[in-house]
Write an enzyme that holds these catalytic residues in place. Structure first.
Site: not given
Length: 434
Positions: A274, A356
């Site tokens: 995988e 922010c």
């Protein structure tokens, strides 16, 4: 490594100028190299060829439909972790018989989708999940195939704690001591045929040794089960193979294969691999633009128009990504990508984003060529866990994605607009509580 290179002081993706793409579609923009995807898959396949494995690309690393389709056309299977990723595999015309589906929280709807779409294996995480898959398969008149996810209590100490999955106490799978009883209890189920074992010990894994230890434990378990008359036909050894965030940092595919193949070559097992970031990581970059240069105390900041909302790995994992301007003086063309670059004239710079959050830092105290407002910079090895983890935090639209193939460039995902960001909020609907 990849098909991104500097020629005449300009960064190219294959045969196309990165700046030409940014001029045409704007920035920030993810740019992928089709050649790199193909080359990585072919090299990985060649290294493990003696096992004749099923290679299932990990969609969660980079899941654009065009990329899934590109790899599927090469014969690649798919590793999925949600109903959405199964749907993506379907939409990209992937061979669903070569799809595996992992994840600890599979919903009934996702399980039904997996069964009806004909996926190859469910990577089973718990006793209750196995019972649920069997129940749903029976209700549909179908038979599902399961691979028990076994935690061998093996991990690579270089792997970040947040991406280590093979320890006994993780939320994933069952510990190896429980696995034998699991097969005794569920091994003869008629609707969820349990005839495979799945391993996944984390990502990235920077040496083959953890795989060797985990596979040996799995083979011992398979031998013990066989002695009891329980046959395991398939072993999925998972992913986690590393990518080059710095030049030459990760082992070659052949290095992994040289250690792994001899353990499995004559076992008669169907082997599944995988790979994710090792295929996609170096195949993509994130290109952005310097908005401002500012001084803060003793630090020089370069503030970009991208940040943790588009590439969260530095904020979440303290991950290193090589960052460099897309156009440089000839003396600054990098021969290698290293965390510490040694060239005369570099300036210590803190590269940050517009979000922010103090954690929205892309590169700390990095030695870079002098930057000015309007310069473009590329974040390398951004093909894995980049766009797939992007968000609309601070109401920011997500970037476009472009796939380069030779001398052509194609937008494979349109840039979001402010309208896209609020589209699903514009038509409030009363909830029917009857």
């Amino acid at each position: 490594m990849d098909a991104f290179k500097y020629e005449n002081s300009k960064l190219l993706c294959e045969e196309v100028s990165v700046d030409q793409i940014a001029d045409a579609v704007g920035s920030p923009v993810y740019i992928y190299s089709a050649k790199t995807f193909r080359d990585h898959f072919a090299s990985f396949q060649k290294a493990f060829a003696d096992l004749d494995p099923i290679i299932c690309y990990s969609i969660k690393s980079c899941g654009n439909l065009a990329i899934i389709k590109l790899l599927s056309e090469l014969g690649c299977g798919m590793d999925t972790v949600s109903g959405g990723e199964i749907y993506r595999a379907q939409q990209a015309d992937a061979d669903m018989s070569k799809v595996v589906y992992a994840g600890v929280g599979k919903t009934d709807a996702e399980i039904k989708l997996g069964i009806t779409s004909g996926i190859g294996w469910f990577n089973i995480e718990s006793e209750m999940e196995c019972e649920n898959i069997s129940r749903i398969a029976k209700s549909l008149g179908k038979v599902a195939h399961g691979a028990l996810r076994v935690n061998p209590d093996i991990y690579d100490p270089k792997t970040h704690d947040k991406t280590t999955t093979g320890k006994k106490e993780t939320k994933f799978g069952v510990d190896i001591e429980r696995a034998k009883q699991f097969f005794r209890t569920y091994g003869k189920d008629e609707h969820c045929v349990l005839d495979a074992i799945h391993l996944h010990i984390g990502s990235p894994i920077y040496s083959p040794e953890p795989y060797v230890m985990a596979i040996k434990k799995a083979l011992d378990l398979i031998a013990e089960l066989k002695a009891e008359g329980i046959e395991v036909k398939t072993l999925d050894i998972g992913g986690g193979y590393a990518a080059d965030y710095e030049s030459g940092k990760s082992p070659s595919y052949q290095t992994y294969a040289d250690a792994i193949v001899p353990l499995l070559k004559d076992t008669g097992l169907q082997v599944i691999l995988e790979p994710g970031r090792t295929i996609s990581g170096n195949a993509g970059i994130l290109v952005s633009e310097v908005q401002y240069i500012k001084q803060g105390g003793n630090k020089k900041f370069a503030i970009l128009n991208t940040g943790m909302h588009h590439m969260i790995r530095p904020a979440m994992y303290e991950a290193f990504h090589f960052v460099w301007p897309t156009q440089v003086d000839a003396k600054f063309e990098p021969a290698e990508r290293k965390e510490v670059m040694d060239m005369d004239g570099l300036v210590k710079t803190e590269v940050v984003g517009p979000i922010c959050e103090t954690s929205d830092t892309i590169a700390k105290d990095r030695m870079l060529p002098p930057l000015e407002r309007g310069d473009r910079v590329a974040m390398f090895t951004a093909g894995a866990y980049g766009m797939v983890m992007a968000s609309n935090y601070n109401a920011m639209p997500r970037p476009a994605e472009v796939l380069v193939d030779g001398d052509t460039a194609t937008v494979i995902r349109q840039r979001e607009t402010y309208a896209d960001v609020v589209a699903l909020e514009e038509s409030p609907m009363p909830v029917d509580l009857a």
